[in-house]
Write a protein that holds these residues in place. Structure first.
Motif, PDB file in Angstrom:
ATOM      1  N   UNK A   6     -13.238   2.458   4.373  1.00 15.62           N
ATOM      2  CA  UNK A   6     -11.943   1.762   4.417  1.00 15.62           C
ATOM      3  C   UNK A   6     -11.587   1.109   3.106  1.00 15.62           C
ATOM      4  N   UNK A   7     -10.302   1.072   2.879  1.00 15.19           N
ATOM      5  CA  UNK A   7      -9.754   0.312   1.777  1.00 15.19           C
ATOM      6  C   UNK A   7      -9.847  -1.161   2.166  1.00 15.19           C
ATOM      7  N   UNK A  10      -7.108  -2.445   4.420  1.00 18.70           N
ATOM      8  CA  UNK A  10      -7.167  -1.955   5.816  1.00 18.70           C
ATOM      9  C   UNK A  10      -8.266  -2.690   6.580  1.00 18.70           C
ATOM     10  N   UNK A  34      -0.953  -2.760   2.000  1.00 21.27           N
ATOM     11  CA  UNK A  34      -1.635  -1.878   2.967  1.00 21.27           C
ATOM     12  C   UNK A  34      -2.082  -2.631   4.210  1.00 21.27           C
ATOM     13  N   UNK A  37       0.906  -2.338   6.308  1.00 18.11           N
ATOM     14  CA  UNK A  37       1.035  -0.917   6.652  1.00 18.11           C
ATOM     15  C   UNK A  37       0.045  -0.567   7.776  1.00 18.11           C
ATOM     16  N   UNK A  38      -1.182  -1.037   7.614  1.00 19.87           N
ATOM     17  CA  UNK A  38      -2.237  -0.733   8.588  1.00 19.87           C
ATOM     18  C   UNK A  38      -1.956  -1.422   9.924  1.00 19.87           C
ATOM     19  N   UNK A  41       0.614  -0.154  12.349  1.00 20.27           N
ATOM     20  CA  UNK A  41       0.135   0.917  13.232  1.00 20.27           C
ATOM     21  C   UNK A  41      -0.798   0.381  14.302  1.00 20.27           C
ATOM     22  N   UNK A  42      -1.693  -0.533  13.899  1.00 19.35           N
ATOM     23  CA  UNK A  42      -2.771  -0.954  14.787  1.00 19.35           C
ATOM     24  C   UNK A  42      -2.366  -2.020  15.796  1.00 19.35           C
TER      25      UNK A  42
END
Lengths: 355, 239
Positions: A6-7, A10, A34, A37-38, A41-42
Motif C-alpha cells: 500500500x501507498x 491509502x 490519495x 481518493x481511497x 471508495x472504502x
C-alpha cells in the motif's frame, strides 16, 4: 493475515477504518489526496462517512461538531490545509474533544511545493493555532508505523480528550511498502456520556452536556488552562516514544532525526560503521512529548563529541534537541527543504565534518 | 521464452500497480533487444515516483523520454506535452506510454484519440494482486472496464507484476502468477509477461511459467536505498 502493498496515504485511510473510525472529513491537497481518493471508495463499503468540505476551514469545524457529538473523527491534509484548520484545532483542544489529524507535509512556506518536507514541526509541536494548547504528535518513519500510529491515535485522543496529530512528510504519504493491520490495535470508542452532546435520550440523562471553549470569567479560564496543562504534563509522563539505533555501545556522534529522514540517517550510520566510525541515533516517535531524557542521556555518553539534529527543515527540531542536551555537548543542525531529501552521502560528510 | 512486443504500447492499470517500474524496465529490455525505443510520461495524476525520476537512466541507455517542460516537472498540474501527439504520429519501433493510475489516469488517452487513430496499438493492463482493489479477479475486471471506458480504447493484454517490493519471496511470485493466469483465462486476454526482481531470479523456477519473464531492477526507490548500490540509477557509494 497476509501483507498488502500500500501507498502510505491509502494505508492511513485503511488504518482509520480498522481502528473503528467511520467519520472522515477532508479537502484534497497534494501530497495527501490519495487518502480521500481511497476513502471515497472504502467508506461506503463499511457504512462510514466521507464528506468533502468546501475548504479546510469547514473541515476543521466538521470535525469539531462530530467530535463534540461523541463520534470518532479524523481528517488528513497537507501543510497549507493544516494552516487553515489551525483555528479549529485550537477550538477542539479548548473544548477538549478527541480528534485525529494527519499532516502529510509538503514544502513551504506559503504554497511552497509538493515534495516532502518536515517544515511543519513548529506548527504541530509548538501550536499552529492560538492559545495554550498542545497536541500529542507522532511521526512515523515507515508506512507500517504510520498504520500503527493512526490506529493508536484514536484511543489516545479519547484518553486525553485532545487532538492527536500524525506528522508524516510527503514520502510517508507517497511511498509504497507492504503493510498489515494489527488486529490488537482495533479499539472500542470510549464512553462519552459525561461530556459529549450525544443526545439526552440515548444516555437517558436529565442534565445537558455543553461542549465549549468560551470562559469569560478570568478565574474560570485560568482554571481551565490549568486543567489543560495537567493533561499535557501527563502526556510528558506517559506518552514519550522513541527508538534508538546503534546506541548501545560507545559512539563519537549522536544523530537525532525523525520520520523518513531518520531512514536516510540509518543508511549513513551503517556506512560509517563500515569505515570504523560509530554514530548513534535517537529517533523521536513522538515529537510532542519530546524524548528529552533519552536524548540527554544518549548525548552524555563518554565518547560522544557532538549531537546533530538532521531535519528536512531549516532548523526547527534542533531547538528541542538543544533544550534536551542542556549544553552538555555541542548541538549542530543539518537539513534541507524544498523537496530535496538529504542523501546518505551528505549525512556521512556532515558527520565527518563535525568529528 | 522472449518478449516480442513492438509498436505503440500503452501501459495502464490500477493506481500503484507498478506501471512506471514496468515501463522503465520494459523500455531498457526492448532497447537491449536492439530496438529503437521512446517513452512518454503520461502520468498526470501522481505527484511523486514518476518516470521522469528515471530520466538519467533512460538517457544513459539512449532511450528518449518525452516529459512536460522542465519548469513544470514538480507541479501537480495535468500537463500534456504537445510533443506526445507528434511522437504517436511518427512512432519509434517501440513507443511506450506510461499512463497514470485507474480510469482517472487513463482519461488522458481519450485526449490523444486523434493521434492514436489508424495506429497499431497494444494497451496492456499491469496487475499486482497484492494491491488493494485488485486482489480479486472481479476487482481486476472492474478496473479493466473503467479504464477502457475512460480511455475509449480496448485492453489487449495483461502484465503480471506480483510483488511486495522488498518483502517479495518466490512463493509470492508463484501465487501471483497463478492469479494472473486465471485472470488471463477469465478475461480472454493474453498474459504478455511476468515481472521478477533481478535479485529474486536465482530463487525462481522459471519452468513453472508459460509466459516470458521481465527481470526488473527497481528504479523508483526512496532516498535511503540509493546509497550502496540501490539500483543502477542510484549513486554507488563505497567507503
Amino acid at each position: 493475515m497476509a501483507k498488502v502493498l500500500m501507498k502510505g496515504n491509502e494505508a492511513i485511510g485503511e488504518a482509520a477504518i480498522r481502528a473503528g473510525c467511520l467519520n472522515y472529513f477532508a479537502y484534497p491537497i497534494t501530497p495527501q489526496s490519495e487518502v480521500a481518493e481511497y476513502l471515497a471508495r472504502r467508506m461506503p463499503e463499511v457504512n462510514g462517512v466521507f464528506l468533502q468540505g468546501e475548504s479546510e476551514v469547514a473541515v476543521g469545524y466538521m470535525l469539531f461538531g462530530a467530535a463534540g457529538a461523541g463520534e470518532r473523527v479524523f481528517t488528513t491534509s497537507s501543510s497549507p490545509g493544516v494552516s487553515l484548520m489551525s483555528e479549529a484545532i485550537s477550538y477542539i483542544a479548548g473544548a477538549q474533544c478527541p480528534a485525529v489529524f494527519v499532516n502529510i507535509i509538503r514544502g513551504g512556506p506559503g504554497l511552497g511545493g509538493i515534495l516532502p518536507s518536515q517544515g511543519d514541526y513548529f506548527q504541530s509541536v509548538k501550536g499552529g493555532g492560538h492559545g495554550d494548547y498542545r497536541m500529542l504528535v507522532m511521526a512515523p518513519a515507515s508506512v507500517q508505523e504510520a498504520v500503527e500510529m493512526v490506529m493508536t491515535a484514536f484511543p489516545l485522543a479519547e484518553k486525553y480528550r485532545n487532538p492527536v496529530m500524525i506528522l508524516g512528510d510527503g514520502l510517508i504519504g507517497q511511498m509504497m511498502e507492504p503493510v498489515e493491520f494489527p488486529e490488537h490495535l482495533r479499539s472500542e470508542p470510549s464512553k462519552k456520556d459525561d461530556w459529549a452532546t450525544n443526545g439526552m435520550d440515548t444516555r437517558k440523562s436529565a442534565t445537558r452536556n455543553l461542549v465549549k471553549s468560551l470562559y469569560l470569567d478570568p478565574e474560570a479560564l485560568n482554571n481551565h488552562n490549568l486543567l489543560l496543562k495537567s493533561k499535557y504534563d501527563r502526556m510528558k509522563q506517559e506518552e514519550v516514544r522513541y527508538e534508538s539505533y546503534n546506541a548501545e555501545g560507545e559512539y563519537q556522534a549522536l544523530i537525532v532525526s525523525y520520520g523518513t529522514m531518520s531512514r536516510v540517517c540509518r543508511t549513513a550510520i551503517d556506512h560509517l560503521k563500515e569505515e570504523g566510525i560509530e554514530v548513534g541515533m535517537i529517533r523521536p516517535q513522538t515529537v510532542f512529548p519530546f524524548p528529552e531524557k533519552a536524548i540527554h542521556e544518549a548525548a552524555s555518553k563518554e565518547n560522544c563529541r557532538v549531537v546533530l539534529s538532521i531535519e528536512m527543515s531549516m532548523g526547527q527540531m534542533v531547538e528541542d534537541v538543544e533544550r534536551a542536551v542542556m549544553g552538555k555537548r555541542p548541538v549542530k543542525w543539518y537539513g534541507k527543504c524544498g523537496g530535496e531529501v538529504p542523501t546518505p552521502e551528505e549525512i556521512i560528510e556532515v558527520v565527518k565534518e563535525h568529528l | 521464452m522472449n518478449i516480442h512486443l513492438t509498436g505503440i504500447l500503452i501501459i495502464v492499470g490500477n493506481y500503484g500497480s507498478g506501471k512506471t517500474e514496468v515501463s522503465i524496465n520494459l523500455a531498457v529490455e526492448r532497447k537491449r533487444a536492439g530496438l529503437d525505443v521512446r517513452v512518454a510520461d503520461l502520468d498526470l495524476v501522481n505527484p511523486y515516483f514518476r518516470t521522469r525520476e528515471a530520466r538519467k537512466l533512460l538517457k544513459d541507455h539512449g532511450i528518449e523520454l518525452v516529459l512536460p517542460p522542465e519548469q513544470y516537472m514538480h507541479a501537480d498540474l495535468p500537463i500534456l506535452s504537445p510533443a506526445i501527439a507528434g511522437m504517436l504520429r511518427r512512432p519509434a519501433e517501440v513507443t511506450l506510454l506510461d499512463v497514470g493510475g485507474d480510469d482517472v489516469g487513463a482519461t488522458v488517452l481519450a485526449a490523444l484519440a486523434d493521434a492514436l487513430q489508424h495506429q497499431e496499438i497494444r494497451m496492456l493492463q499491469v496487475v499486482n494482486p497484492f494491491r488493494p482493489f485488485t486482489e480479486t479477479l472481479e476487482g481486476c475486471l472492474k478496473i479493466r472496464r473503467e479504464i477502457e471506458a475512460a480511455a475509449k480504447l480496448k485492453i489487449n493484454g495483461l502484465i503480471g507484476n506480483p510483488n511486495l517490493i522488498d518483502e517479495t519471496g518466490p512463493e509470492d511470485i508463484y501465487r501471483g502468477y497463478d492469479f494472473v493466469r486465471n485472470l488471463s483465462e477469465k478475461a480472454g486476454l493474453p498474459l504478455e509477461f511476468l515481472t521478477v526482481e533481478t535479485g529474486l531470479l536465482p530463487e525462481i523456477d522459471a519452468s513453472r511459467f508459460s509466459c516470458p519473464l521481465l527481470p526488473v531492477d527497481r528504479q523508483l526507490v526512496p532516498p535511503w536505498k540509493k546509497a550502496g548500490g540501490g539500483g543502477p540509477s542510484g549513486p554507488i557509494l563505497r567507503p
